[in-house]
Design an enzyme around this catalytic site. Structure first.
Site, PDB file in Angstrom:
ATOM      1  N   HIS A  87       0.850  -1.190   0.000  1.00 40.68           N
ATOM      2  CA  HIS A  87       0.000   0.000   0.000  1.00 40.68           C
ATOM      3  C   HIS A  87       0.878   1.229   0.000  1.00 40.68           C
ATOM      4  CE1 HIS A  87      -3.428   2.611   0.804  1.00 40.68           C
ATOM      5  NE2 HIS A  87      -2.614   3.277   1.610  1.00 40.68           N
ATOM      6  N   ASP A 167     -15.338   1.945   7.685  1.00 42.40           N
ATOM      7  CA  ASP A 167     -14.317   2.861   7.199  1.00 42.40           C
ATOM      8  C   ASP A 167     -14.842   3.720   6.061  1.00 42.40           C
ATOM      9  OD1 ASP A 167     -11.594   3.922   6.643  1.00 42.40           O
ATOM     10  OD2 ASP A 167     -11.907   2.820   4.782  1.00 42.40           O
ATOM     11  N   SER A 189      -7.974   3.447   9.009  1.00 39.15           N
ATOM     12  CA  SER A 189      -8.653   3.396   7.707  1.00 39.15           C
ATOM     13  C   SER A 189      -7.908   2.488   6.741  1.00 39.15           C
ATOM     14  CB  SER A 189      -8.763   4.811   7.133  1.00 39.15           C
ATOM     15  OG  SER A 189      -9.288   4.784   5.824  1.00 39.15           O
TER      16      SER A 189
END
Length: 430
Positions: A87, A167, A189
């Site tokens: 990510h 979220d 999140s």
């Protein structure tokens, strides 16, 4: 009518006054908000209390776990191979996911890359890939699993709505209440979705600098440490790299042009900074998957990674050999003097690409896949007066003035070349 075990106002008071919210109350707050019992106004007040007072590590863990519990939890246990994800917190010209996923998958590791769309000056991975004719982002869980289980091994697709719905609801609220930058809320999140996804391992690319979400390296480091702790506490092997986003990454900022640059990397070429970061992240991902000595650069240079890319694009109905969109209009900015490019501020270039149509101001806006900015120089390069510095691309020439306005003062030309700074600054582990 059932009686609720807690009261939202009491939970807000606890955090507002700097206390630790007990685990049962915090879990209830997330659940009650998700099902609509706690109002947007109450959750906005709670989010602001978190922004101002912060959260302890165990509170952030509970918040993240409660968000995971609000939806489905995937499992890749039946794939028969290890899974590793990456990510990035996002930046200008950050197309690393495109070459990285097939590169790592070429070593027999499954890469479930659930990605998003761009908003504002940071581009979205799905928007870039949709520049490829026929390619589709929406896959069923069955299609995603089949793609990872088979010879392809990598999948880049949209996340399903079932992952961490709390979220999704809270994210939209943060955006309009001035609480986006709260590190406990950012970390929970990101990590709620990644942990719910079910990956074995996760590598985080946490960026700092003008083109990044976190401008300050100390704040970026705090965010990285928080997320690594959340992953580790949840049984996901997690590491992070702190990377510099002061200057645009690579030479292409947009959608179709970033796909072209990604293919250059997969062909063993491309800009040195894009290759460097792709290789660094691939090494991290493969080390967490038990292959610390994998010849990552060899897989780029010998075509193995490119073969996986072609298979991955075809598996999602795209044509990797098709021509990518080209712009109707271009405008070139040239150097006003001889010298060296001494600085290039990432953020204005992201804003310029957005104004040209490469990004969106609202979630429902369409992007122009051919729009964007191509850089012909980077800091440290020597230039001559009149030499092309940047080319702006758009489908409507009326977009050029505001993009040019965004770039005013975004670069400087001086007499001496600047000192190079490292792209990867730190590696953060549990």
């Amino acid at each position: 009518m059932s009686i609720e075990p807690f009261d939202a106002v009491d939970v807000i008071h606890a955090k507002r006054d700097g206390g630790v919210v007990p685990e049962p109350a915090l879990r209830w707050m997330v659940d009650a908000y998700t099902r609509g019992y706690v109002s947007d106004a109450q959750m906005a007040s709670f989010a602001m209390a978190i922004f101002q007072r912060g959260m302890e590590r165990d509170e952030i863990r509970v918040l993240t776990d409660a968000m995971i519990a609000s939806g489905e939890r995937m499992s890749f246990a039946d794939l028969g191979k290890k899974t590793v994800d990456k990510h990035s917190t996002g930046g200008v010209g950050d197309k690393i996911t495109l070459p990285l996923a097939p590169l790592v998958a070429s070593f027999g590791v499954a890469v479930p890359q659930l990605s998003g769309r761009g908003l504002g000056h940071t581009g979205g991975t799905l928007d870039k890939l949709e520049a490829i004719p026929g390619w589709r982002a929406a896959l069923s869980n069955e299609e995603m699993f089949a793609q990872m289980r088979g010879d392809v091994g990598a999948v880049i697709c949209a996340a399903g709505s079932g992952l961490a719905p709390a979220d999704k609801k809270l994210y939209a609220l943060r955006d309009v209440t001035g609480t986006v930058e709260a590190i406990p809320l950012i970390a929970s999140s990101i990590m709620s979705k990644k942990i719910a996804e079910g990956t074995d391992a996760l590598v985080l690319d946490v960026k700092f600098g003008s083109g990044a979400f976190m401008k300050d390296i100390d704040r970026a480091r705090e965010l990285a440490r928080t997320m690594v702790a959340l992953g580790t506490d949840s049984g996901v092997a997690t590491t992070a790299l702190l990377t510099d986003m002061s200057v645009p990454l690579g030479l292409a900022i947009g959608n179709a042009n970033e796909v072209r640059e990604s293919v250059e990397i997969l062909a063993g070429g491309g800009p040195s900074d894009v290759r460097e970061l792709t290789v660094a992240l691939a090494r991290e991902m493969l080390a967490l998957s038990g292959m610390p000595d994998a010849d990552v650069e060899g897989a780029l240079d010998n075509g193995r990674a490119m073969d996986v890319w072609n298979a991955m694009i075809r598996a999602q109905d795209g044509d990797p050999d098709a021509a990518l969109p080209t712009p109707r209009e271009t405008h070139t900015i040239t150097a006003s003097a001889d010298g060296f490019v001494t600085a290039m501020d990432a953020l204005p270039f992201g804003v310029a690409a957005w104004r040209l149509g490469a990004g969106r101001a609202r979630a429902e806006d369409a992007v122009v896949h051919a729009a964007g900015v191509d850089l012909h120089v980077k800091p440290g390069d020597s230039v001559r007066a009149g030499q092309a510095l940047f080319t702006l691309s758009a489908d409507d020439a009326a977009r050029f003035p505001r993009a040019i306005e965004a770039l005013e003062g975004a670069w400087t030309i001086g007499d001496t070349a600047p000192t190079a700074t490292p792209l990867v600054r730190e590696r953060i582990t549990a």
